[in-house]
Design a protein around this motif. Sequence first.
Motif, PDB file in Angstrom:
ATOM      1  N   ARG A 405       0.820  -1.212   0.000  1.00 25.38           N
ATOM      2  CA  ARG A 405       0.000   0.000   0.000  1.00 25.38           C
ATOM      3  C   ARG A 405       0.864   1.277   0.000  1.00 25.38           C
ATOM      4  O   ARG A 405       0.482   2.283  -0.590  1.00 25.38           O
ATOM      5  CB  ARG A 405      -0.946  -0.035   1.203  1.00 25.38           C
ATOM      6  N   LEU A 406       1.976   1.211   0.678  1.00 25.19           N
ATOM      7  CA  LEU A 406       2.874   2.378   0.683  1.00 25.19           C
ATOM      8  C   LEU A 406       3.385   2.661  -0.719  1.00 25.19           C
ATOM      9  O   LEU A 406       3.446   3.827  -1.152  1.00 25.19           O
ATOM     10  CB  LEU A 406       4.046   2.119   1.643  1.00 25.19           C
ATOM     11  N   ARG A 407       3.754   1.628  -1.470  1.00 29.27           N
ATOM     12  CA  ARG A 407       4.237   1.832  -2.840  1.00 29.27           C
ATOM     13  C   ARG A 407       3.146   2.423  -3.727  1.00 29.27           C
ATOM     14  O   ARG A 407       3.436   3.254  -4.597  1.00 29.27           O
ATOM     15  CB  ARG A 407       4.715   0.503  -3.415  1.00 29.27           C
ATOM     16  N   ILE A 408       1.896   1.974  -3.527  1.00 30.29           N
ATOM     17  CA  ILE A 408       0.790   2.549  -4.305  1.00 30.29           C
ATOM     18  C   ILE A 408       0.642   4.031  -3.997  1.00 30.29           C
ATOM     19  O   ILE A 408       0.461   4.862  -4.911  1.00 30.29           O
ATOM     20  CB  ILE A 408      -0.516   1.792  -3.984  1.00 30.29           C
ATOM     21  N   ILE A 409       0.750   4.395  -2.729  1.00 29.27           N
ATOM     22  CA  ILE A 409       0.620   5.809  -2.328  1.00 29.27           C
ATOM     23  C   ILE A 409       1.738   6.647  -2.951  1.00 29.27           C
ATOM     24  O   ILE A 409       1.493   7.708  -3.554  1.00 29.27           O
ATOM     25  CB  ILE A 409       0.632   5.929  -0.792  1.00 29.27           C
TER      26      ILE A 409
END
Length: 447
Positions: A405-409
């Motif tokens: 999720r951090l990479r998507i953000i």
Amino acid sequence: MTNLLKSEFSKSQYSQELHRRIVALEKELETKEEENKKLRGSLFRYELAASGSNDGFWDWDLLTGEFFVSEPWKKMLGYKDFEAANGISVLEDLLHPEDKERTFAAIHDYINGKSESYAEQFRMRHKDGHYKWIQSKAAVLRDISGKAFRISGSHADISQRKFAEEALVQSEKKFRNLFENSFLGMFRTDAKTGEILEANGKFWELLDVAPAKGINTSQFYLKPTDRARVLAPLFENKNVENVELQLKKGDGSLFWVSFSGVFYEEDQMIECVIVEITKTKENLLELQRLNFELDNFVYHASHDLRSPLRSVLGLVELIRLNPDKDTITSCIEMIESSVNRLDHFVVDLLSLSRNNRVDDPHVAINFLIEINNCLSSFHNIADTKNLEVISKIHQPNLFLSDVTRLRIILNNLISNAIKYRSYNKPQSFIHIDVTVDTKSAVITIKG
């Protein structure tokens, strides 16, 4: 001689008295016979006049014991005129055993003046063995002293009516059982006042209120306008179906119901059914929320999918423009890196799909590596011309989080910063600042 004359006179006087009495009796007999003829004539005329009704008639001479029944009376029980013998015993033979004592007691009470009228219902055996329900009425004739000397009456077959009444009783029992034991809340209300006239146990259970008189439906509506919203189409169309309402329980908590009702204008009464749909509404709202999240996920995931692809397309274009060995080798390495990132991202998406409600385990995050990997996805893209990226990362503490999720953000934020920067400037900048402490990570991206 004197005694002889006296004796002859007494005989003569006795003979005259006897003759007088005989004449009186003959006249009385003629009168009774005339009355009997008149009664039989009246009975015949009454029977003829009422023949269309299929009623049977009977006549009982209490002085002689003669008991007469008409042909329709016999036909009512399946007999021909010559088959059933006359006589009061015929009643005793054909009456249902359970009705016999009551029926005879009633007719004798009427004859003896203990009751003012006679009208009874009882069962009589048909020729084929089944029993018919009979409605019997009678009128008695009395002499000047009040003693009954004749009684006449009628029999009417009321079997169909009795069967209908019994069917109605059974139907009412079934309806009452269904009403009381239904899984649906059922109730009747006064259309004008809203007072609850009758309700089943499920209704009181749904509303969490003890059954009592004088309870009004208005106290369960969330808003006064809700009642008007239900009644307006109900009064206009005489019925409504599956109107969704939010109601208040006795303890003030809210729940959803589906309401259906029928309006009886003549009685000014409404019959209603409510079904609790709280779980259904909650599931629907949850589905709407999930659909919204899915739309957002697809929108943001598309950025992460397109960024490596656009980088690959840019590198392919660079190879076309500079087909020397060094450029090709460098571009292939970067293409491989972008493809690997894309493959990792697809794997992450599959992981999210399989575990859509279970968070991935938190791992240690190195923001410098993650941001550099994200920036490398946009290498050699036309949109990055005249663009300088300045990153400042302050991470003195270990930071644990969901890396996917951090990479998507990060990818979405940086992608949008590149896409919506000022292209009219000769040189544009993107500033990425990350500050990590023991509790959180603050990411700031400025264009």
